[in-house]
Design a protein around this motif. Structure first.
Motif, PDB file in Angstrom:
ATOM      1  N   HIS A 114      72.489  54.734 -42.399  1.00 50.88           N
ATOM      2  CA  HIS A 114      73.257  55.406 -43.462  1.00 50.88           C
ATOM      3  C   HIS A 114      72.732  55.029 -44.851  1.00 50.88           C
ATOM      4  O   HIS A 114      72.637  55.875 -45.731  1.00 50.88           O
ATOM      5  CB  HIS A 114      74.749  55.038 -43.381  1.00 50.88           C
ATOM      6  CG  HIS A 114      75.402  55.533 -42.127  1.00 50.88           C
ATOM      7  ND1 HIS A 114      76.657  55.150 -41.747  1.00 50.88           N
ATOM      8  CD2 HIS A 114      74.954  56.393 -41.180  1.00 50.88           C
ATOM      9  CE1 HIS A 114      76.954  55.735 -40.603  1.00 50.88           C
ATOM     10  NE2 HIS A 114      75.948  56.491 -40.238  1.00 50.88           N
ATOM     11  N   HIS A 155      77.705  61.546 -41.350  1.00 54.14           N
ATOM     12  CA  HIS A 155      78.402  60.309 -41.711  1.00 54.14           C
ATOM     13  C   HIS A 155      79.815  60.293 -41.128  1.00 54.14           C
ATOM     14  O   HIS A 155      80.260  59.271 -40.605  1.00 54.14           O
ATOM     15  CB  HIS A 155      78.414  60.130 -43.236  1.00 54.14           C
ATOM     16  CG  HIS A 155      78.585  58.697 -43.635  1.00 54.14           C
ATOM     17  ND1 HIS A 155      79.585  58.277 -44.459  1.00 54.14           N
ATOM     18  CD2 HIS A 155      77.895  57.579 -43.290  1.00 54.14           C
ATOM     19  CE1 HIS A 155      79.490  56.955 -44.612  1.00 54.14           C
ATOM     20  NE2 HIS A 155      78.471  56.512 -43.922  1.00 54.14           N
ATOM     21  N   GLU A 206      74.742  51.540 -39.873  1.00 54.64           N
ATOM     22  CA  GLU A 206      74.819  51.371 -41.332  1.00 54.64           C
ATOM     23  C   GLU A 206      73.432  51.279 -41.966  1.00 54.64           C
ATOM     24  O   GLU A 206      73.232  51.761 -43.075  1.00 54.64           O
ATOM     25  CB  GLU A 206      75.677  50.160 -41.717  1.00 54.64           C
ATOM     26  CG  GLU A 206      77.147  50.234 -41.290  1.00 54.64           C
ATOM     27  CD  GLU A 206      77.970  51.370 -41.909  1.00 54.64           C
ATOM     28  OE1 GLU A 206      77.397  52.363 -42.401  1.00 54.64           O
ATOM     29  OE2 GLU A 206      79.212  51.260 -41.868  1.00 54.64           O
ATOM     30  N   GLU A 257      81.033  57.438 -38.666  1.00 54.78           N
ATOM     31  CA  GLU A 257      82.049  56.548 -39.255  1.00 54.78           C
ATOM     32  C   GLU A 257      83.368  56.572 -38.469  1.00 54.78           C
ATOM     33  O   GLU A 257      84.140  55.619 -38.546  1.00 54.78           O
ATOM     34  CB  GLU A 257      82.311  56.913 -40.720  1.00 54.78           C
ATOM     35  CG  GLU A 257      81.185  56.520 -41.668  1.00 54.78           C
ATOM     36  CD  GLU A 257      80.956  55.024 -41.776  1.00 54.78           C
ATOM     37  OE1 GLU A 257      81.935  54.269 -41.699  1.00 54.78           O
ATOM     38  OE2 GLU A 257      79.797  54.614 -41.920  1.00 54.78           O
ATOM     39  N   GLU A 262      78.058  49.549 -47.919  1.00 53.16           N
ATOM     40  CA  GLU A 262      77.633  49.444 -46.519  1.00 53.16           C
ATOM     41  C   GLU A 262      76.663  48.263 -46.330  1.00 53.16           C
ATOM     42  O   GLU A 262      76.683  47.604 -45.300  1.00 53.16           O
ATOM     43  CB  GLU A 262      77.048  50.769 -46.044  1.00 53.16           C
ATOM     44  CG  GLU A 262      78.125  51.852 -46.096  1.00 53.16           C
ATOM     45  CD  GLU A 262      77.852  53.088 -45.266  1.00 53.16           C
ATOM     46  OE1 GLU A 262      76.681  53.484 -45.150  1.00 53.16           O
ATOM     47  OE2 GLU A 262      78.829  53.650 -44.731  1.00 53.16           O
TER      48      GLU A 262
HETATM   49 FE   LIG Z   1      78.144  54.373 -43.067  1.00 47.86          FE
END
Ligand SMILES: [Fe+2]
Ligand SMILES: [Fe+2]
Length: 301
Positions: free
Chosen positions: A121, A194, A118, A198, A87
């Motif tokens: 994440h 996620h 991101e 995503e 990522e």
């Molecule tokens: Fe991600």
């Protein structure tokens, strides 16, 4: 090549506007939306046991329940470590995509929004690593160097095809984990967050990829088909760091050998890549000449 215009509802601008609105309604902050203080549950798994690399092997048969759960903790930590690094690579690729874009364009706004997702994440995966107390699993040095050098040749085609390699594979594992009550609530919550965020990235990458394919000459497309396949053949086998086997008390060379020849795990990898391979083939990003790369990645028979 002949360019067939997309229906209006699917033009990159309309998709980006829709995804921006969804981002406002369904975004998470891993620092506050996850209960990091809650203790881990005794006896719960860290991923779906049937998807583990050694499931069903002679080594697996010799392990007790506790050691199998420990393997699941390290395998998930490895997926999160490698996923986080991929990522970070995507953030760099998106920054390059943005460098030549119009600031007024909704596609620019959405790509910036996705970079924001991101960064959260990668923070989430990093906080998970702390919580799990595993070694800092991640890519081997040669893969870091290969990305630094190879990514200079990436264009939108490679950027979005490779974004899908990471996103579609992890999505398959994480959707299943989010539903499995045998798995730690913390891991299920991370996967749930996620998967939701995503899903937008997959829509954006699919739309951008279709659009790039339609605007790229066949010679250039052939080059990027090879580059995508080569990159996937290097990335995907690194999702599991081989040092994790030592951390759970196994002989790393033997564990790696059994994992590589494990028919259950081969099926798992093929299953994880099903949607990705179908999409890349349909859009013209995989032709017969690249099958060897995708077989090396473990995603094709
Ligand atoms: Fe991600
Ligand atoms: Fe993503």
């Amino acid at each position: 090549m002949t360019h067939h215009p997309l229906p209006r509802a699917q033009t990159p601008e309309v998709v980006a506007q829709r995804l921006l609105r969804t981002s406002v309604a369904h975004s998470f902050d891993p620092v506050t939306d996850i209960d990091w203080e809650a203790p881990l549950e005794e006896g719960a798994w860290f991923c779906v046991p049937e998807r583990l690399s050694l499931y069903g092997t002679p080594l697996w048969e010799g392990m007790d329940e506790q050691q199998r759960i420990e393997l699941s903790r390290h395998e998930f930590a490895s997926l999160a470590g490698m996923g986080g690094w991929l990522e970070l690579c995507l953030i760099q690729m998106l920054a390059r995509y943005l460098a030549s874009r119009d600031l007024k364009d909704p596609r620019t706004h959405y790509a910036l929004n996705e970079m924001g997702d991101e960064t959260r994440h990668v923070t989430m995966f990093g906080m998970l690593h702390r919580k799990l107390g595993c070694p800092p699993y991640g890519p081997p040095a040669y893969l870091r160097r290969a990305f630094t050098a190879g990514s200079l040749a990436f264009q939108d085609l490679t950027t979005f095809a490779l974004a899908l390699v990471t996103e579609e594979l992890l999505d398959r594992f994480q959707r299943e984990i989010a539903q499995d009550e045998r798995v730690q609530p913390l891991i299920r919550r991370i996967c749930q967050i996620h998967v939701i965020e995503e899903a937008r990235h997959v829509s954006f990458a699919r739309t951008e990829l279709r659009n790039s394919v339609a605007h790229t000459s066949s010679t250039r497309r052939a080059f990027h088909r090879h580059l995508t396949g080569l990159a996937a053949s290097l990335d995907v086998p690194c999702l599991l760091d081989p040092s994790l086997y030592r951390a759970v008390g196994l002989d790393p060379a033997e564990a790696r050998r059994q994992a590589r020849s494990n028919p259950h795990f081969k099926e798992t990898m093929l299953w994880s890549g099903e949607k990705l391979i179908a999409f890349l083939t349909e859009t013209g990003m995989i032709s017969r000449a690249q099958h060897l790369w995708w077989r090396r990645a473990g995603l094709m028979r």
